[in-house]
Design a protein around this motif. Structure first.
Motif, PDB file in Angstrom:
ATOM      1  N   TYR A 303      10.626   1.751  19.827  1.00 54.45           N
ATOM      2  CA  TYR A 303       9.078   1.649  20.179  1.00 54.45           C
ATOM      3  C   TYR A 303       8.268   0.373  20.370  1.00 54.45           C
ATOM      4  O   TYR A 303       7.712  -0.250  20.633  1.00 54.45           O
ATOM      5  N   ASN A 304       8.847   0.382  21.977  1.00 52.30           N
ATOM      6  CA  ASN A 304       8.763  -0.111  23.164  1.00 52.30           C
ATOM      7  C   ASN A 304       8.746  -1.909  22.967  1.00 52.30           C
ATOM      8  O   ASN A 304       7.502  -2.238  23.369  1.00 52.30           O
ATOM      9  N   PHE A 305       9.328  -2.080  21.726  1.00 50.85           N
ATOM     10  CA  PHE A 305       9.698  -4.043  21.521  1.00 50.85           C
ATOM     11  C   PHE A 305       8.160  -4.354  20.795  1.00 50.85           C
ATOM     12  O   PHE A 305       7.583  -5.320  21.653  1.00 50.85           O
ATOM     13  N   ASP A 306       7.554  -3.082  20.403  1.00 45.41           N
ATOM     14  CA  ASP A 306       5.851  -3.341  19.563  1.00 45.41           C
ATOM     15  C   ASP A 306       6.612  -3.972  18.659  1.00 45.41           C
ATOM     16  O   ASP A 306       7.119  -3.708  17.206  1.00 45.41           O
ATOM     17  N   VAL A 307       6.138  -5.183  18.480  1.00 45.28           N
ATOM     18  CA  VAL A 307       6.909  -6.038  16.622  1.00 45.28           C
ATOM     19  C   VAL A 307       6.027  -6.197  16.164  1.00 45.28           C
ATOM     20  O   VAL A 307       6.732  -5.197  14.381  1.00 45.28           O
ATOM     21  N   PHE A 308       4.888  -6.282  16.002  1.00 47.66           N
ATOM     22  CA  PHE A 308       3.761  -5.463  14.674  1.00 47.66           C
ATOM     23  C   PHE A 308       4.243  -4.076  14.935  1.00 47.66           C
ATOM     24  O   PHE A 308       4.007  -3.927  13.020  1.00 47.66           O
ATOM     25  N   LYS A 309       4.470  -3.222  15.084  1.00 48.95           N
ATOM     26  CA  LYS A 309       4.189  -2.164  14.722  1.00 48.95           C
ATOM     27  C   LYS A 309       6.278  -1.488  13.922  1.00 48.95           C
ATOM     28  O   LYS A 309       6.300  -1.143  12.628  1.00 48.95           O
ATOM     29  N   SER A 310       6.751  -2.411  14.663  1.00 46.17           N
ATOM     30  CA  SER A 310       8.081  -2.336  14.043  1.00 46.17           C
ATOM     31  C   SER A 310       8.372  -3.264  12.772  1.00 46.17           C
ATOM     32  O   SER A 310       8.933  -2.011  11.858  1.00 46.17           O
ATOM     33  N   ILE A 311       7.694  -4.103  12.772  1.00 44.07           N
ATOM     34  CA  ILE A 311       7.580  -5.039  11.296  1.00 44.07           C
ATOM     35  C   ILE A 311       6.849  -3.875  10.001  1.00 44.07           C
ATOM     36  O   ILE A 311       7.412  -3.556   8.880  1.00 44.07           O
ATOM     37  N   ARG A 312       5.920  -3.305  10.901  1.00 46.92           N
ATOM     38  CA  ARG A 312       5.428  -2.693   9.433  1.00 46.92           C
ATOM     39  C   ARG A 312       6.091  -1.194   9.300  1.00 46.92           C
ATOM     40  O   ARG A 312       5.998  -0.747   8.212  1.00 46.92           O
ATOM     41  N   LEU A 313       6.553  -0.811  10.113  1.00 46.04           N
ATOM     42  CA  LEU A 313       7.281   0.516   9.509  1.00 46.04           C
ATOM     43  C   LEU A 313       8.585   0.255   8.924  1.00 46.04           C
ATOM     44  O   LEU A 313       8.825   1.044   8.344  1.00 46.04           O
ATOM     45  N   ALA A 314       9.438  -0.410   9.068  1.00 45.82           N
ATOM     46  CA  ALA A 314      10.369  -1.436   8.570  1.00 45.82           C
ATOM     47  C   ALA A 314      10.141  -1.641   7.552  1.00 45.82           C
ATOM     48  O   ALA A 314      10.691  -1.490   6.213  1.00 45.82           O
ATOM     49  N   SER A 315       9.165  -2.687   7.178  1.00 47.26           N
ATOM     50  CA  SER A 315       8.452  -3.076   5.978  1.00 47.26           C
ATOM     51  C   SER A 315       8.089  -1.437   4.511  1.00 47.26           C
ATOM     52  O   SER A 315       8.349  -2.012   4.035  1.00 47.26           O
ATOM     53  N   PHE A 316       7.528  -0.858   5.535  1.00 43.84           N
ATOM     54  CA  PHE A 316       6.876   0.045   4.806  1.00 43.84           C
ATOM     55  C   PHE A 316       8.164   1.368   3.593  1.00 43.84           C
ATOM     56  O   PHE A 316       7.703   1.361   2.935  1.00 43.84           O
ATOM     57  N   GLN A 317       9.270   1.093   4.756  1.00 45.73           N
ATOM     58  CA  GLN A 317      10.341   1.798   4.537  1.00 45.73           C
ATOM     59  C   GLN A 317      11.098   1.569   3.626  1.00 45.73           C
ATOM     60  O   GLN A 317      11.413   1.697   2.578  1.00 45.73           O
ATOM     61  N   VAL A 318      11.422   0.333   3.902  1.00 51.28           N
ATOM     62  CA  VAL A 318      11.888  -0.900   2.660  1.00 51.28           C
ATOM     63  C   VAL A 318      11.655  -0.748   1.453  1.00 51.28           C
ATOM     64  O   VAL A 318      11.805  -0.244   0.785  1.00 51.28           O
ATOM     65  N   GLY A 319      10.152  -1.294   1.285  1.00 53.76           N
ATOM     66  CA  GLY A 319       9.384  -0.880   0.713  1.00 53.76           C
ATOM     67  C   GLY A 319       9.109   0.289  -0.024  1.00 53.76           C
ATOM     68  O   GLY A 319       9.307   0.348  -1.658  1.00 53.76           O
ATOM     69  N   SER A 320       9.481   1.391   0.252  1.00 57.00           N
ATOM     70  CA  SER A 320       9.458   2.965  -0.189  1.00 57.00           C
ATOM     71  C   SER A 320      11.040   2.692  -0.951  1.00 57.00           C
ATOM     72  O   SER A 320      10.723   3.697  -1.879  1.00 57.00           O
ATOM     73  N   ILE A 321      12.184   2.706   0.243  1.00 57.40           N
ATOM     74  CA  ILE A 321      13.425   3.155  -0.993  1.00 57.40           C
ATOM     75  C   ILE A 321      13.778   2.243  -1.514  1.00 57.40           C
ATOM     76  O   ILE A 321      14.211   2.772  -3.315  1.00 57.40           O
ATOM     77  N   ILE A 322      13.708   0.769  -1.518  1.00 59.04           N
ATOM     78  CA  ILE A 322      14.036  -0.009  -2.444  1.00 59.04           C
ATOM     79  C   ILE A 322      13.083  -0.067  -3.789  1.00 59.04           C
ATOM     80  O   ILE A 322      14.169   0.262  -4.921  1.00 59.04           O
ATOM     81  N   THR A 323      12.033   0.444  -3.482  1.00 57.66           N
ATOM     82  CA  THR A 323      10.896   0.477  -4.958  1.00 57.66           C
ATOM     83  C   THR A 323      11.729   2.529  -5.413  1.00 57.66           C
ATOM     84  O   THR A 323      10.791   2.969  -6.437  1.00 57.66           O
TER      85      THR A 323
END
Length: 506
Positions: A303-323
């Motif tokens: 994601y072109n080293f876009d930190v906010f977008k990477s954290i947003r996408l990672a957080s969403f998928q981690v939250g979605s899968i672990i729950t």
């Protein structure tokens, strides 16, 4: 064997089991009024399909509740059987409106969709969700909310009286290795749970409305979040909105609904010590944070080293899968193998016990790790005497044994399911993740059943097998094993009966 089966079947209190099923059917009929109202608002002509099912449920339910039991004796196996039958019955009648309305032509697909809804799995056979009418979309999402806390727990909250049978029912339906009452009366415990559940649901709806999400979308997406189910009203799930605010709100609430609801009760009564010392909560949040950091670093270059977008996408998928919610904000199946493996492991891990999430549960994994550690210590120091503790309290040996049996049973059942689903001859990734995501009540897997795919290509046989996987995953395997254990031990029981007869003859 025949003698033993007849003896045990006779001992089951079928009248009270029937009473429980009757209450479930009446409750389901009442809950189906909501999609009828939705259809009348949008005037799409589906209300008659729901009214037919409502009528059938009311007639059957009334008939079953009218019969009075000769005895009030009610044991754990009665509760387990009642819960197991209730979930199958609820799924059958829950999928019937889909079939009668013609929205889903195949009844097997209707049953699969309903099972996926009530078990809060979120796996779907539908390829074009946006073509469905509003009543269907609403009912699909609402089944998540009903199944999240448990329809029988909902009924317990409404019952005027509570007794010992309620504990057997709640123990069989509630997720986690152990179940306890928040307050002395079971009905009050169920009411407290549902009050907190509804409170969090309302807060999320309000926050989504503040972000200008339409009311219908806010309700449906919140139902999926609260029940950790994941049925979306868009073909590309939450990613279709392309809205960072929505993703952040849904991420936060997915994680909140994955927390043991006892923690919220302790917060309400201001017992903060119980919250802070809870090992499962700390481990659950630690796993989430660690996974987000690892995945963010792994996908940053995508994601072109876009930190906010990477954290947003990672957080969403981690939250979605672990729950085990199963929502997606992007096609994570194209992520690097490292990130995909983390998400796969989170599929197995699951959320906290006593939450609406599925999976093995963090508390079980903690106790298994502690058991392994203790066994190694005993090998190194045979004279050392220690016990497994959680939150400063000694875990009962019987609970540890049950958890180990649960985990072994989980592995065996997964192996059997993989064998049966493999007849579809799909690729390894699709076959393995389809089974794991269904028994873990997660929703999407990888391959053909990934976040941008569905389960429509599976045969009817595999759909039935996977429906069974979703049900046994939601009911957490072990209650069923407790019920079947005497039958599985039939040989030793037969020997005991024979020896008793021999002693009598002597």
């Amino acid at each position: 064997m025949i003698y033993y089966l007849k003896h045990n079947i006779h001992k089951l209190n079928w009248t009270i089991i029937g009473n429980v099923l009757g209450m479930v059917l009446i409750a389901q009929a009442c809950l189906m009024v909501l999609p009828v109202m939705v259809d009348l608002i949008y005037q799409e002509g589906l209300f008659d399909s729901y009214l037919i099912v409502i009528g059938i449920c009311l007639v059957l339910g009334y008939g079953l509740t009218r019969k009075k039991a000769r005895t009030n004796s009610y044991f754990a196996k009665d509760g387990m059987l009642a819960v197991g039958i209730a979930w199958i019955v609820v799924s059958f009648f829950g999928g019937l409106p889909f079939y009668l309305s013609g929205e889903i032509p195949s009844f097997v697909d209707c049953f699969f969709e309903a099972v996926s809804g009530f078990t809060t799995t979120g796996s779907s056979v539908l390829t074009e969700v946006e073509n469905l009418k509003h009543a269907t979309l609403f009912w699909r999402s609402f089944t998540h909310w009903i199944g999240g806390m448990g329809i029988l727990v909902f009924i317990l909250a409404l019952l005027p009286k509570s007794n010992d049978r309620d504990m057997h029912i709640m123990r069989a339906e509630a997720p986690g290795p152990t179940i306890g009452k928040l307050v002395p009366r079971m009905r009050q415990s169920a009411m407290i749970l549902y009050t907190m559940y509804m409170g969090l649901t309302v807060i999320q709806v309000i926050l989504l409305l503040i972000g200008k999400m339409p009311l219908f979308g806010a309700l449906c997406n919140t139902f999926g979040t609260a029940g950790t189910g994941g049925f979306a009203i868009k073909n590309t799930s939450i990613g279709a909105y392309n809205n960072a605010y929505y993703e952040v709100i849904i991420t936060i609430f997915m994680i909140l609904f994955g927390v043991n609801f006892n923690m919220y009760y302790f917060l309400l009564i201001k017992d903060f010590k119980q919250v802070f010392k809870n090992e499962e909560l700390r481990t659950y949040l630690g796993i989430i944070l660690f996974s987000i950091i690892c995945i963010t670093l792994n996908i940053l270059s995508m994601y072109n080293f876009d930190v906010f977008k990477s954290i947003r996408l990672a957080s969403f998928q981690v939250g979605s899968i672990i729950t085990t919610t199963g929502y997606s904000s992007c096609d994570y199946s194209v992520w690097p193998q490292f990130s995909k493996m983390i998400l796969f492991l989170l599929t197995i891990c699951g959320a906290s016990a006593g939450s609406t999430g599925g999976g093995v549960k963090v508390s079980r994994l903690l106790i298994i790790v502690k058991k392994i550690k203790l066994d190694i210590q005993k090998l190194l120091h045979p004279q050392k005497v220690e016990a497994i503790t959680m939150d400063g309290k000694v875990v009962d040996t019987e609970v540890v044994t049950q958890i180990m049996a649960y985990f072994c049973s989980f592995i065996i059942i997964v192996g059997v399911l993989l064998f049966l689903v493999s007849f579809n001859n799909f690729d390894f990734e699709t076959t393995v993740t389809s089974v794991m995501t269904c028994i873990g009540n997660v929703g999407p897997g990888y391959g053909l059943c990934g976040p941008m795919g569905n389960f429509s290509m599976f045969s009817d046989f595999s759909k039935i097998v996977l429906s069974f996987a979703m049900l046994i995953g939601r009911l957490e395997i072990y209650p069923i094993i407790i019920f079947l254990a005497p039958i599985l031990n039939i040989r030793s029981v037969s020997k005991n009966i024979h020896s008793r007869k021999k002693r009598r003859s002597n």
